[in-house]
Design an enzyme around this catalytic site. Structure first.
Site, PDB file in Angstrom:
ATOM      1  N   ASP A 104      -9.504  -6.338   2.135  1.00 54.85           N
ATOM      2  CA  ASP A 104      -8.193  -6.834   1.719  1.00 54.85           C
ATOM      3  C   ASP A 104      -7.953  -8.277   2.153  1.00 54.85           C
ATOM      4  O   ASP A 104      -7.000  -8.915   1.715  1.00 54.85           O
ATOM      5  CB  ASP A 104      -7.075  -5.960   2.314  1.00 54.85           C
TER       6      ASP A 104
ATOM      7  N   ASP B  50       0.860  -1.184   0.000  1.00 57.33           N
ATOM      8  CA  ASP B  50       0.000   0.000   0.000  1.00 57.33           C
ATOM      9  C   ASP B  50       0.888   1.222   0.000  1.00 57.33           C
ATOM     10  O   ASP B  50       2.056   1.141   0.363  1.00 57.33           O
ATOM     11  CB  ASP B  50      -0.802   0.055   1.304  1.00 57.33           C
TER      12      ASP B  50
ATOM     13  N   ASP C 206      -4.848  -3.311   4.656  1.00 59.32           N
ATOM     14  CA  ASP C 206      -5.329  -2.843   5.959  1.00 59.32           C
ATOM     15  C   ASP C 206      -6.845  -2.902   6.086  1.00 59.32           C
ATOM     16  O   ASP C 206      -7.379  -2.994   7.174  1.00 59.32           O
ATOM     17  CB  ASP C 206      -4.830  -1.415   6.246  1.00 59.32           C
TER      18      ASP C 206
HETATM   19  P1  ATP Z   1      -3.288   3.519  -0.044  1.00 62.22           P
HETATM   20  O1  ATP Z   1      -3.299   2.295  -0.838  1.00 62.22           O
HETATM   21  O2  ATP Z   1      -2.426   4.556  -0.594  1.00 62.22           O
HETATM   22  O3  ATP Z   1      -3.134   3.302   1.416  1.00 62.22           O
HETATM   23  P2  ATP Z   1      -6.006   3.458  -0.050  1.00 62.22           P
HETATM   24  O4  ATP Z   1      -6.163   2.400  -1.049  1.00 62.22           O
HETATM   25  O5  ATP Z   1      -6.217   3.142   1.376  1.00 62.22           O
HETATM   26  O6  ATP Z   1      -4.679   4.193  -0.246  1.00 62.22           O
HETATM   27  P3  ATP Z   1      -8.283   4.995   0.189  1.00 62.22           P
HETATM   28  O7  ATP Z   1      -8.077   5.466   1.571  1.00 62.22           O
HETATM   29  O8  ATP Z   1      -9.220   3.916  -0.104  1.00 62.22           O
HETATM   30  O9  ATP Z   1      -6.913   4.655  -0.456  1.00 62.22           O
HETATM   31  O10 ATP Z   1      -8.638   6.249  -0.655  1.00 62.22           O
HETATM   32  C1  ATP Z   1      -9.002   6.184  -1.997  1.00 62.22           C
HETATM   33  C2  ATP Z   1      -9.447   7.552  -2.447  1.00 62.22           C
HETATM   34  O11 ATP Z   1     -10.608   7.917  -1.734  1.00 62.22           O
HETATM   35  C3  ATP Z   1      -8.431   8.657  -2.153  1.00 62.22           C
HETATM   36  O12 ATP Z   1      -7.587   8.859  -3.220  1.00 62.22           O
HETATM   37  C4  ATP Z   1      -9.288   9.844  -1.896  1.00 62.22           C
HETATM   38  O13 ATP Z   1      -9.555  10.495  -3.120  1.00 62.22           O
HETATM   39  C5  ATP Z   1     -10.554   9.285  -1.363  1.00 62.22           C
HETATM   40  N1  ATP Z   1     -10.587   9.386   0.100  1.00 62.22           N
HETATM   41  C6  ATP Z   1      -9.695   8.918   0.983  1.00 62.22           C
HETATM   42  N2  ATP Z   1     -10.060   9.166   2.233  1.00 62.22           N
HETATM   43  C7  ATP Z   1     -11.236   9.798   2.166  1.00 62.22           C
HETATM   44  C8  ATP Z   1     -12.152  10.306   3.123  1.00 62.22           C
HETATM   45  N3  ATP Z   1     -11.937  10.192   4.424  1.00 62.22           N
HETATM   46  N4  ATP Z   1     -13.256  10.908   2.679  1.00 62.22           N
HETATM   47  C9  ATP Z   1     -13.510  11.023   1.379  1.00 62.22           C
HETATM   48  N5  ATP Z   1     -12.712  10.560   0.420  1.00 62.22           N
HETATM   49  C10 ATP Z   1     -11.577   9.959   0.791  1.00 62.22           C
END
Ligand code: ATP
Length: 934
Positions: free
Chosen positions: A638, A337, A634
């Site tokens: 997943d 990630d 996480d």
């Molecule tokens: P990484 O793999 O980098 O850890 P992730 O897969 O966990 O990221 P997410 O947290 O699912 O990524 O976020 C995906 C997208 O959703 C982000 O790019 C952002 O645009 C949006 N996002 C993230 N957090 C929020 C939130 N709290 N509220 C609204 N939109 C969000």
């Protein structure tokens, strides 16, 4: 709140599920805002901690039986019985000592290893979010008490038995309790009193998992009073100590035993043919069996693995499943990630964009001294468009921040925290804002939706919906961009993203004052775009170094993120994993057939806007291409990818309970560098196992050869009219070596330090045999050398001294010398085994003190063997002169130069074949299709 003792009831005694929420709260003397700290502490004293009493580990008796229930041990026990029956009580007792010692070492080590792994698992804390006087706080799940109000979100493990107070699309998987793996929907409404556990939809039970949605609920039972507590009191949490390697060794052990028994039978025949007495022949045959069986090996393997587990824990990787220790050593791809693992997860909003202008927020990190600028001009007052954007970002938000000593203290998601800090920096008071425009309802953020929406009401009773999320997702729901078309906005998104920023779009719309809640349909369209907020989250310095280390070790690092492709590319470039390529998006992956997916999975290193189901496909594709894949995760979704990966890696701090339970390893610091450290340790463990094999096997074969050569070829003497076999060692002496040397010398190798090149060579092939050509050749070479040295010195000593001392004394002396030579040989060879490829000077002469401890111990034992009268009587030994001892040491030391030459020759050959391969076809160093083994 008064602190009367709430009724000490369990969830099954009270029909909590049939009572409405307020009746439950009343009965348990709680409030919707939770308990006070003081009250919670008082209740904790009364109810005790919220933990399940588990009977842990395998029962000691079963463990002991597992040590004994092994064909090698049976053969040994039979041999002991036979020896005693033949009147060779000493030999029988020594064999028994071998068995007892090995069983004990195996037992103690496995027991300790099991306990250590169990203890490590508990190092990863289980937390729960509770309301204490209306404030959300995170507490250890063990501190929950009846009356606590807990907040549940997808991915959480339900921390105790709870009665729901509110929920939104809440789904809970209750397999731990009911065996049913399809999640069940939870509702606040009471159900019939007679409903069974599986039908109590108004309850959630401890140990089950939230798979979707959110909820708040009041705790009604904790610890052993919970439903799970009642059924699981007798659950054993066994730690499985079997790994592919131990299984492979067990099966090798079985074949070896059969082979050894056959050879022993042949030796018996040869002895009889040559005119040995029956008892003598039998004894020789069984001594051969005992000497040749590497009975200490299973214990050594377990010890090496257990030590590896502890070293990894010290480097912040907790092993949940022992086989992972081995698999780590052969990992070829790590899929990680981005946020928090490769980056710091310290989000800072740096840019605001609205249809009317662009603003930058200066100030680094969480310090509150930021100021808003338009272009480069500081702004005295915040323009209305920027203000609206920041307000919406703060309202459509579940985090909270507090300014403390010049830094911001965050509870909740860092992405949301950054939005709050941005608002505060610009002079908006978030708490005040939130109380003026209170929240009526919300759709919480879920990775698969990529947005969050809230319904808020202002002081005049007007209601609006706020939406924030990934720009593509938000823009799709907007029908007004203040005169700009969506493409212009998306170009702006790309511009921010290509600077490595995570970009969130924020939008709002007014709704009728009568609207009570917000459903997915309500958030489907009709919004007005307020603007974009771009935040940076810089790569971790140590992750950049770890990526380099992985590349040098022939491991490909791939980044899989939910973020925008441009953000992913920018961060990927900073980390050194993009390598001129481009990010492949989840949408592109979804379009690909399996063949193209395999190609793309191998050739691309950055994947963006990826959903959990894409992760699963990526792992499978990489595995089909022959890769050994470590994958981080996480979220609750997943879990399938973590299970599919050869090594599933969960995040100890930010990971959901579901992901932790699916993983093989948990990182206590969520840091990519810890995965690289674990790989390094995994390689070290495997190296040390090979070192132990390369040490133990030649000893066994060498002793067997000494006996075979003696029985088959040494002359049979006629002393005082009786036939007497000339043997370089008596059976009891051979067993002595077997008994002391393996234990004193082989164990220290499990502690051996890392080889200097451990992260500079390609990963081990997972299908490479345990008994590689290297181990086999080394075994034969060393065994022949050992046999030649010991028998040669024996014959020379006997022949020179027989005239002066007479047969008996000369034989005793020569045999004592032969034994001492073998022991010396082993001490020197041990030093050699400290490194498989290098001279031991390179890994540090004193880097492993246990080796010298072992050598010292063995030297003492051997001196006793030679000089103590009691030992002389038992083993038939004779005292040696200093000169004779020196001679033994000299012959023993021959192994040093011989093995050094062997290592030199081996490394030259490896170099040459590398050169030839390099000239033939240029393999990219990062994709080790076929790796070599040491
Ligand atoms: P990484 O793999 O980098 O850890 P992730 O897969 O966990 O990221 P997410 O947290 O699912 O990524 O976020 C995906 C997208 O959703 C982000 O790019 C952002 O645009 C949006 N996002 C993230 N957090 C929020 C939130 N709290 N509220 C609204 N939109 C969000």
């Amino acid at each position: 709140m008064d602190s009367h003792d709430p009724p000490a009831v369990t969830s099954s005694q009270q029909p909590w599920h049939a009572l409405p929420p307020d009746a439950v709260l009343k009965a348990i003397q709680g409030t919707p805002d939770g308990l006070s700290e003081h009250e919670a502490r008082a209740r904790l004293e009364r109810h005790g901690p919220n933990v399940l009493q588990r009977v842990s580990g395998e029962s000691p008796l079963k463990l002991l039986w597992r040590q004994v229930n092994n064909p090698l041990i049976w053969v040994l026990l039979a041999s002991a019985g036979l020896a005693i029956a033949l009147g060779k009580v000493t030999d029988g007792i020594i064999v028994l000592a071998v068995v007892v010692l090995n069983t004990l070492i195996g037992f103690v080590q496995e027991f300790r290893a099991g306990k250590a792994i169990e203890a490590l698992t508990q190092m990863v804390p289980e937390n729960a979010t509770v309301l204490r006087e209306g404030q959300k706080v995170t507490v250890p799940a063990a501190q929950l008490v009846p009356g606590d109000v807990v907040v549940l979100a997808s991915g959480d493990k339900v921390p105790a038995d709870v009665r729901l107070l509110a929920e939104r699309n809440l789904q809970v998987e209750e397999a731990a309790l009911t065996g049913e793996s399809v999640p069940s929907e939870k509702k606040v409404a009471p159900v019939d009193t007679s409903a069974g556990i599986g039908d109590r939809t108004s309850m959630a039970f401890g140990g089950t998992h939230v798979t979707y949605g959110t909820g708040t609920a009041v705790v009604v039972a904790t610890g052993s009073a919970t439903e799970l507590g009642r059924i699981s009191q007798l659950l054993r949490e066994a730690v499985d100590l079997q790994t592919p390697l131990t299984k492979a060794l067990a099966s090798i052990g079985r074949y070896l035993t059969i082979a050894i028994l056959i050879i022993s039978a042949v030796l018996l025949g040869v002895g009889l043919l040559r005119g040995y007495a029956v008892a003598e022949s039998l004894l020789a045959a069984l001594t051969l069996a005992v000497a040749a069986i590497p009975e200490g090996l299973p214990a050594i393997v377990t010890i090496a693995l257990a030590i590896g587990v502890q070293y990894m824990a010290a480097r912040r990787a907790i092993i949940r499943k022992l086989p992972a220790v081995e698999t780590l050593g052969s990992t070829t791809v790590i899929c990680s990630d981005k946020t928090g693992t490769l980056t710091r997860n310290e989000m800072t909003v740096q840019a605001l964009w609205t249809p009317a202008g662009f603003y930058s927020l200066s100030g680094v990190g969480y310090s509150p001294q930021g100021e808003v600028r338009r272009g480069d001009q500081p702004l005295a007052s915040l323009p209305e468009d920027a203000r609206e954007l920041l307000v919406a970002g703060a309202l459509c938000n579940d985090a909270s921040v507090r300014s403390k000593d010049g830094t911001w203290e965050l509870t909740g998601d860092p992405t949301e925290g950054a939005l709050l800090v941005a608002a505060e920096k610009a002079g908006l008071r978030v708490e005040e804002l939130r109380s003026r425009r209170s929240r009526v309802d919300a759709i919480p953020f879920e990775s698969e939706n990529q947005f969050m929406a809230t319904l808020n009401e202002d002081e005049r009773g007007a209601r609006s919906l706020f939406l924030k999320g990934a720009p593509e997702v938000v823009l799709r729901r907007c029908d007004s961009h203040e005169g700009l078309d969506a493409r212009t906005v998306l170009a702006e998104v790309e511009r921010l993203a290509s600077r490595g920023m995570r970009v969130l779009a924020v939008a709002s719309k007014s709704v009728p004052g009568s609207q009570q809640g917000v459903r997915l349909e309500d958030a489907a369209g009709g919004f007005r775009l307020l603007g974009l907020q771009g935040m940076i989250d810089p790569p971790r310095e140590e992750a950049i170094q770890a990526v380099k280390a992985c590349h040098a070790a022939g491991i490909t690092v791939k980044m899989i993120t939910g973020d925008h492709a441009k953000t992913a590319e920018a961060i990927g470039a900073q980390l050194g994993i993009l390598e001129g390529g481009r990010a492949v998006t989840g949408a592109e992956l979804a379009e690909m057939d399996e063949a193209r997916l395999r190609g793309s999975a191998t050739s691309s290193n950055v994947f963006a806007r990826v959903a959990p189901e894409h992760k699963l496909r990526l792992v499978r594709a990489l595995q089909t291409e022959g890769h050994v894949v470590a994958m981080t995760g996480d979220g609750v979704n997943d879990a399938p990818a973590l299970k599919q990966a050869n090594i599933g890696v969960a995040m100890g701090i930010t990971g959901t309970a579901v992901s932790k339970e699916a993983a093989d390893i948990i990182l206590t610091d969520d840091n990519f560098a810890s995965i690289a450290a674990a790989v390094e340790e995994g390689r070290r463990v495997y190296d040390n196992l090979i070192k132990s094999l390369a040490f133990v096997l030649p000893t066994n074969l060498g002793l067997a050869l000494i006996l075979i050569v003696g029985v088959a070829f040494f002359p049979i003497l006629h002393i005082n009219g009786e036939r007497e076999a000339l043997l370089a060692m008596l059976p009891s002496q051979l067993l002595w070596i077997n008994l002391v040397a393996t234990v004193a010398l082989a164990l220290p190798l499990a502690f051996e330090a890392r080889e200097p090149d451990v992260m500079k060579r390609p990963p081990r092939r997972p299908d490479s045999p345990v008994l590689s050509r290297f181990v086999l050749m080394r075994t034969v070479l060393v065994a022949v050398l050992m046999c030649a040295g010991a028998t040669g010195l024996f014959l020379w000593e006997y022949n020179t001294e027989v005239a002066r001392l007479g047969h008996d004394m000369a034989l005793r002396e020569a045999q004592t010398m032969a034994v001492t030579t073998v022991i010396m040989f082993q001490m020197f060879y041990l030093l050699n085994c400290r490194s498989l490829r290098d001279s031991f000077f390179r890994i540090g002469v004193f880097s492993n003190p246990f080796v010298y401890l072992g050598i010292g111990l063995l030297a003492l034992l051997q001196l006793g063997f030679i000089f103590l009268p009691f030992m002389q009587r038992v083993f038939g030994t004779a005292p040696l002169t200093l000169e004779a001892l020196g001679l033994c040491a000299l012959v023993g030391a021959v192994v040093l130069p011989v093995i050094s030459v062997e290592k030199w020759w081996r490394s030259r050959r490896a170099q040459r074949s590398r050169r030839e391969r390099g000239a033939g076809r240029q393999l990219p160093s990062r994709v080790p299709r076929r790796a070599t083994v040491g």
